[in-house]
Design an enzyme around this catalytic site. Sequence first.
Site, PDB file in Angstrom:
ATOM      1  N   HIS A  51       0.883  -1.160   0.000  1.00  0.00           N
ATOM      2  CA  HIS A  51       0.000   0.000   0.000  1.00  0.00           C
ATOM      3  C   HIS A  51       0.925   1.215   0.000  1.00  0.00           C
ATOM      4  O   HIS A  51       2.073   1.133   0.449  1.00  0.00           O
ATOM      5  CB  HIS A  51      -0.900   0.006   1.238  1.00  0.00           C
ATOM      6  CG  HIS A  51      -1.922  -1.089   1.217  1.00  0.00           C
ATOM      7  ND1 HIS A  51      -2.114  -1.962   2.243  1.00  0.00           N
ATOM      8  CD2 HIS A  51      -2.787  -1.450   0.235  1.00  0.00           C
ATOM      9  CE1 HIS A  51      -3.066  -2.820   1.923  1.00  0.00           C
ATOM     10  NE2 HIS A  51      -3.489  -2.541   0.706  1.00  0.00           N
ATOM     11  N   ASP A  54       2.538   1.790   3.175  1.00  0.00           N
ATOM     12  CA  ASP A  54       3.525   0.781   3.600  1.00  0.00           C
ATOM     13  C   ASP A  54       4.909   1.237   3.134  1.00  0.00           C
ATOM     14  O   ASP A  54       5.931   0.910   3.753  1.00  0.00           O
ATOM     15  CB  ASP A  54       3.251  -0.590   2.951  1.00  0.00           C
ATOM     16  CG  ASP A  54       1.947  -1.220   3.419  1.00  0.00           C
ATOM     17  OD1 ASP A  54       1.609  -1.063   4.605  1.00  0.00           O
ATOM     18  OD2 ASP A  54       1.283  -1.854   2.585  1.00  0.00           O
TER      19      ASP A  54
HETATM   20  C1  XLS Z   1      -8.336  -6.189   0.581  1.00  0.00           C
HETATM   21  C2  XLS Z   1      -7.470  -6.147  -0.557  1.00  0.00           C
HETATM   22  C3  XLS Z   1      -6.152  -5.472  -0.367  1.00  0.00           C
HETATM   23  C4  XLS Z   1      -5.601  -5.253  -1.717  1.00  0.00           C
HETATM   24  C5  XLS Z   1      -4.625  -4.187  -1.888  1.00  0.00           C
HETATM   25  O1  XLS Z   1      -9.276  -7.003   0.647  1.00  0.00           O
HETATM   26  O2  XLS Z   1      -7.272  -7.472  -0.955  1.00  0.00           O
HETATM   27  O3  XLS Z   1      -5.353  -6.235   0.438  1.00  0.00           O
HETATM   28  O4  XLS Z   1      -5.129  -6.451  -2.237  1.00  0.00           O
HETATM   29  O5  XLS Z   1      -5.190  -2.978  -1.567  1.00  0.00           O
END
Ligand code: XLS
Length: 347
Positions: A51, A54
């Site tokens: 993210h 992150d």
């Molecule tokens: C949440 C999502 C998240 C995405 C990235 O359910 O899977 O983890 O993969 O934002």
Amino acid sequence: MSSHTQYRFSFGPWNISEGADPFGGEVRPAFPHEEKFALYRPLGFEGVQFHDDDVVPGIDGLTAAQIQQKAAEVKRMLDNQGLTPEFVAPRLWFAEQTTDGAYTANCASDRDYAWERTRKCVDIARAIGSKAIVLWLAREGTYIREAKDARLAYERILGTINAVLEYDKEVEIWIEPKPNEPTDQAYVPTIGHALALSFASKDHSRVKGLIESAHALLAGLDPSDEMAFALAHDKLGSVHLNDQNGLKYDQDKNFGGANLRVAFNQVRVLEEAGYGSRGEFIGLDVKAIRTQRGCPVTDHLRNSRELFLHLVDKVRALDHSLIAQCRDARDYEALELYILKHLLGVR
Ligand code: XLS
Ligand code: MG
């Protein structure tokens, strides 16, 4: 050849977590974020899903120069550890400005925030050497149908996709569909919706999909068919393999943990299409069971990867002439028995 694909694996730092759920707080000590990266290689992973925050914690309070500086630091760390940043996703569901959604929020200044945050995410992706951003459209949807103009909402999402394509001439956008949670009903619930947006965009070659097994299951669909649909259009940017036990909250269970045959079919479809042969990752988005002790907890990642590789062996050992015979004879009873015995390892 697809049958010799050397799969490479990725996960996101959020997959090593402290076990909080809506009914209770953390049950494991926090493992320092920066120390998670050293765990990847020994676990058999070389890709990192990010993210935006992150990469750059506290992103909203930082200047463009500070963001670039932090991103450069992370890039050095990734290079040193021999890791590849698979994608960066803007976290558009946490800030106060995203309470009513991001690109589809009814308030114009909230939509402006979402766009600024997306721009920063693209800059970060480029700075750390990632070719894609992922749009998991978490809060793009409604709790009650009358809250938004759904047609306008889809126009706004498409407008943002086009704006990203315009803003950066190389970055790819991978849309990760999910039908519900945290909203009651989400816009872009399936890969069909995502790819319609792709083909409606100004450069569909840079707009693909990311399919998460659990999200497809929550839509009442078979993840392997969803993957096949994206593969048929050459638009499977990545996958988030995990599992889901029926229509409830998003569980992110271990791959194969709820339904081995559904997992097998995802591996079969990926393998048969040669997915991974162009460097695409096998992404995992799995959550450690809350009862698990330890710090850091990583068994769920190791085990899901291992299960995937066992299923690759099962797929590679399929008797294709027998399958063809069953299909020709339209004897799907025999085909099913063969598949089940093959999975059980009995003759
Ligand atoms: C949440 C999502 C998240 C995405 C990235 O359910 O899977 O983890 O993969 O934002
Ligand atoms: Mg995911």
